[in-house]
Structures are given as structure tokens and as C-alpha cells.
Design a protein around this motif. Structure first.
Motif, PDB file in Angstrom:
ATOM      1  N   HIS A 258      31.681   8.359  79.547  1.00 29.17           N
ATOM      2  CA  HIS A 258      32.958   8.680  78.898  1.00 29.17           C
ATOM      3  C   HIS A 258      32.706   9.732  77.818  1.00 29.17           C
TER       4      HIS A 258
ATOM      5  N   GLY B 147      41.276   7.841  74.556  1.00 28.85           N
ATOM      6  CA  GLY B 147      40.615   8.546  75.653  1.00 28.85           C
ATOM      7  C   GLY B 147      41.540   8.566  76.852  1.00 28.85           C
TER       8      GLY B 147
ATOM      9  N   SER C  89      33.514   9.272  74.731  1.00 29.09           N
ATOM     10  CA  SER C  89      33.427   8.596  73.429  1.00 29.09           C
ATOM     11  C   SER C  89      32.145   8.873  72.632  1.00 29.09           C
TER      12      SER C  89
ATOM     13  N   ALA D  97      41.151   6.227  67.721  1.00 23.18           N
ATOM     14  CA  ALA D  97      40.536   7.006  68.793  1.00 23.18           C
ATOM     15  C   ALA D  97      41.327   6.743  70.064  1.00 23.18           C
TER      16      ALA D  97
ATOM     17  N   GLY E 282      43.548   4.794  77.088  1.00 21.31           N
ATOM     18  CA  GLY E 282      43.040   3.700  76.267  1.00 21.31           C
ATOM     19  C   GLY E 282      42.892   4.210  74.843  1.00 21.31           C
ATOM     20  N   ALA E 283      43.091   3.321  73.868  1.00 18.84           N
ATOM     21  CA  ALA E 283      43.027   3.754  72.474  1.00 18.84           C
ATOM     22  C   ALA E 283      42.789   2.560  71.555  1.00 18.84           C
ATOM     23  N   GLY E 284      42.728   2.828  70.271  1.00 19.68           N
ATOM     24  CA  GLY E 284      42.571   1.741  69.315  1.00 19.68           C
ATOM     25  C   GLY E 284      42.130   2.250  67.961  1.00 19.68           C
TER      26      GLY E 284
ATOM     27  N   PHE F 145      34.434  -0.443  71.104  1.00 18.06           N
ATOM     28  CA  PHE F 145      34.353   0.506  69.984  1.00 18.06           C
ATOM     29  C   PHE F 145      35.661   0.641  69.224  1.00 18.06           C
TER      30      PHE F 145
HETATM   31  N1  PHE Z   1      36.132   5.490  76.450  1.00 14.81           N
HETATM   32  C1  PHE Z   1      37.179   4.667  77.016  1.00 14.81           C
HETATM   33  C2  PHE Z   1      37.082   4.709  78.535  1.00 14.81           C
HETATM   34  O1  PHE Z   1      36.463   5.567  79.063  1.00 14.81           O
HETATM   35  C3  PHE Z   1      38.538   5.135  76.595  1.00 14.81           C
HETATM   36  C4  PHE Z   1      38.763   4.975  75.127  1.00 14.81           C
HETATM   37  C5  PHE Z   1      38.485   5.994  74.253  1.00 14.81           C
HETATM   38  C6  PHE Z   1      39.283   3.796  74.606  1.00 14.81           C
HETATM   39  C7  PHE Z   1      38.689   5.844  72.885  1.00 14.81           C
HETATM   40  C8  PHE Z   1      39.500   3.633  73.279  1.00 14.81           C
HETATM   41  C9  PHE Z   1      39.205   4.657  72.410  1.00 14.81           C
HETATM   42  O2  PHE Z   1      37.631   3.861  79.209  1.00 14.81           O
END
Ligand code: PHE
Length: 337
Positions: free
Chosen positions: A163, A304, A165, A302, A279-281, A247
Motif C-alpha cells: 500500500h 487511502g 501508507s 489518513a 479506507g481512512a481514519g 494504523f
Molecule cells: N492502506 C490501507 C489499504 O491499503 C488504506 C488506508 C490508508 C486506510 C490510510 C486507512 C488510512 O487498505
């Protein structure tokens, strides 16, 4: 000799034949040359008569040869001109021009949108360390949530990022735990998935991160709402559903409203009228402190998202593989989109 020679010259079809005739009559061993050579054997009285005759014959042959040679050259020239003629009245053949890939366009559109809201565009490596891809994101070795993203490992410590991230952690490190961070990061990611209509072992993501004093969940919701409306139309609603990512805490998934379609070929908005797009948080305190930010002072959000998914929704593409198999008929449809 003269009649015979002139007749042959008349029949000659090209300059090569003409040259052969010249040799046959006027050359060193040519028939007229033979006559002139025989002059010694002739009586004194006859010599001037025969000599004059022979000269006339030579002049006649030479003149005819030259004339014919000019004609032949003219014919050859005409033929060549005909062959090389260009009909300037014909319509031109259209030049084939390429255009940006649909995915490139979507990514640029999303970038522009977030740049407009004060985000900076950053990049990170596709070959990533286990540390940044997992550990710095609150996913220590052996954590069960690592299985959420099946990973291509290169060595024990190196992998293809699953990802975008890790760029969160990298950027916060670079910002020294002091300065506010407001960035997005588009890029390729890799997962050990079997390719089908909705899975690809390589796809793209756009990460977003905003860290500062007093960043709240309502900032997240506000920005995502603007994003959804600008991307898909002002009539779109968003909703956040509780979810889990190691995260972020709390974690959410965002749906946008969509018109329900049905039947064959409908893959876009089935059933509920909502479709998940990212997705986020709120950035987990452990992630903040590992990157050098004091979670008592700084907070952040954040998110994604997958540009393929967004393009599929926006343009009704029903197979993710279309982005990577590069069928020109597919790509061309979006050149003016
Ligand atoms: N990295 C997560 C994914 O690939 C997406 C995400 C990014 C979720 C940032 C929360 C915050 O599924």
C-alpha cells in the motif's frame, strides 16, 4: 549498311540496345569501320567516292543515334515522373496520436483536487522495507493483520509495498516531528492476488495524510465530502462506516451514494445504493510517536483510495484488467473523456 542500321536504331527499346548498335556499326570492329579499313585495296579514282559515301553513312547513323538517344531519355524521364507523381488533391492520411492513459488522467484529476485544498504531492519507493510497510504502521512482526495484504517479499527485510501508507511514516520522519504535514502520495502497489475482474497483483493507490495540532475527524469528513462531490457530482452523498486498520484509530470506510442499476453488465452500483471507495481514519498514536510526533500535541487523519476503482465507477469500466492489458480500443475511448 545505312538502311539496316537506321532500321535497327528505330526499333531499339532502350539506351543499352542503342549502345550495342553503335558498337556494331561504328565501333573498332564495326561494319562501317571495316569498309573504311578496306580503302587501301581500292583504286585511286574510287577512293574519294567511297570515302565520301562512307562519311555520309557515318554522319547519318550518328545523327539518328543521337536523335533516338534523346527520345529514349525523354521517355524514361516521363515514366519516372509518372511513377513519382503525387496527387495533391487526395485527402491526407490521419496521423495517429496517443493520449494519456485513463488511469493517468484520473490520478492527475485527484491530485489537482487535493492540491486545491492545500495538499502537497509526494512519492515513495515501490521496493520498501518491512519496517516502513508494516512496523512503522503499528503492524509488528507476527501481527495477524499483516495477512490482510498478501505480500511479495524480496528478502527478509525487503518487499514490494502493499500500500502507499509507508509514505505516511516516511514523510512524518522527514518533517522532524515538528512541522504540520499535509500531503497526498499516488503510486503503484503490489499484492499476491490472483488477477480477475476486481483484483490485480499490481494496482495504484493514492494516500492522504494531514497531521497538525487540532486535526479532527470532522476535518476528514469535510475534505472527503468535497472530494466526492467534485469527483462524482454535487448530488453525491458520503457515509462513513466503522472499520479496522492497525494504523488508524478510529478507522472508517467511506461509501458514496450511487444510483442503483440492475441486470446484465451492471457491476457499478448493486443493491444498497452505496458503494465503498476508500479506507481512512485518525492516525494511530503509536504511528505518530514512532515517526517522532507527540500524540498529546499532534493529531492527524489518513486515507487511502484506489484510482482504478474510482475510474471504474466514474466511467463504468467493469474489469480492472482493462487498465493493464492496453487494448488500444479501450484506451482510445477515454482520450477525450
Ligand atoms: N492502506 C490501507 C489499504 O491499503 C488504506 C488506508 C490508508 C486506510 C490510510 C486507512 C488510512 O487498505
Amino acid at each position: 549498311i545505312q538502311t539496316e542500321a537506321l532500321e535497327k536504331i528505330g526499333q531499339a527499346a532502350d539506351t543499352k540496345e542503342l549502345q550495342e548498335i553503335k558498337v556494331a556499326y561504328l565501333g573498332k570492329k564495326g561494319s562501317l569501320t571495316n569498309v573504311l579499313r578496306g580503302m587501301g585495296k581500292i583504286s585511286k579514282e574510287e577512293r574519294p567516292v567511297i570515302g565520301e559515301m562512307a562519311n555520309k553513312v557515318r554522319e547519318a547513323i550518328t545523327a539518328t543515334l543521337n536523335e533516338k538517344s534523346e527520345k529514349l531519355e525523354l521517355v524514361a524521364l516521363e515514366k519516372q515522373l509518372e511513377k513519382e507523381a503525387i496527387d495533391v488533391t487526395l485527402p491526407g492520411r490521419p496521423i495517429k496520436v496517443g493520449g494519456p492513459h485513463l488511469l493517468t488522467k484520473i490520478v492527475e484529476e485527484i491530485e489537482d483536487l487535493f492540491i486545491g485544498m492545500g495538499f502537497e504531492v509526494r512519492e515513495g519507493p515501490e521496493v520498501e522495507t518491512d519496517y516502513y510497510n508494516f512496523e512503522a504502521l503499528n503492524l509488528p512482526k507476527g501481527h495477524p493483520a499483516r495477512d490482510m495484504q498478501d505480500t511479495f517479499y524480496l528478502t527478509n527485510e525487503l518487499l514490494m509495498r502493499t500500500h502507499t501508507s509507508p509514505v505516511q511514516a516516511r514523510t512524518m520522519r522527514e518533517f522532524d516531528g515538528q512541522k504540520p504535514v499535509k500531503m497526498i502520495c499516488p503510486g503503484k502497489v503490489y499484492r499476491r492476488d490472483t488477477d480477475d475482474a476486481t483484483h490485480s497483483h499490481q494496482f495504484t493507490q493514492i494516500e492522504g495524510l494531514y497531521v497538525d495540532k487540532n486535526v479532527t475527524m470532522s476535518d476528514l469528513k469535510g475534505i472527503l465530502d468535497v472530494f466526492a462531490k467534485k469527483m462524482f457530482g454535487a448530488d453525491r452523498e458520503i457515509r462513513l462506516r466503522p472499520s479496522f486498520f492497525p494504523f488508524t484509530e478510529p478507522s472508517v470506510e467511506m461509501d458514496i451514494s450511487c444510483k442503483v442499476c440492475g441486470g446484465e453488465g451492471c457491476s457499478v452500483c448493486k443493491g444498497t445504493g452505496w458503494i465503498e471507495i476508500l479506507g481512512a481514519g485518525m492516525v494511530h498514536p503509536n504511528v505518530l510517536s514512532m515517526a517522532g510526533y507527540d500524540p498529546e500535541v499532534y493529531t492527524g487523519f489518513a486515507f487511502g483510495m484506489g484510482p482504478e476503482r474510482i475510474a471504474m465507477l466514474k466511467y463504468g469500466v467493469n474489469d480492472i484488467r482493462q487498465f493493464y492489458t492496453n487494448d488500444i480500443r479501450f484506451l482510445k475511448q477515454y482520450h477525450n473523456a
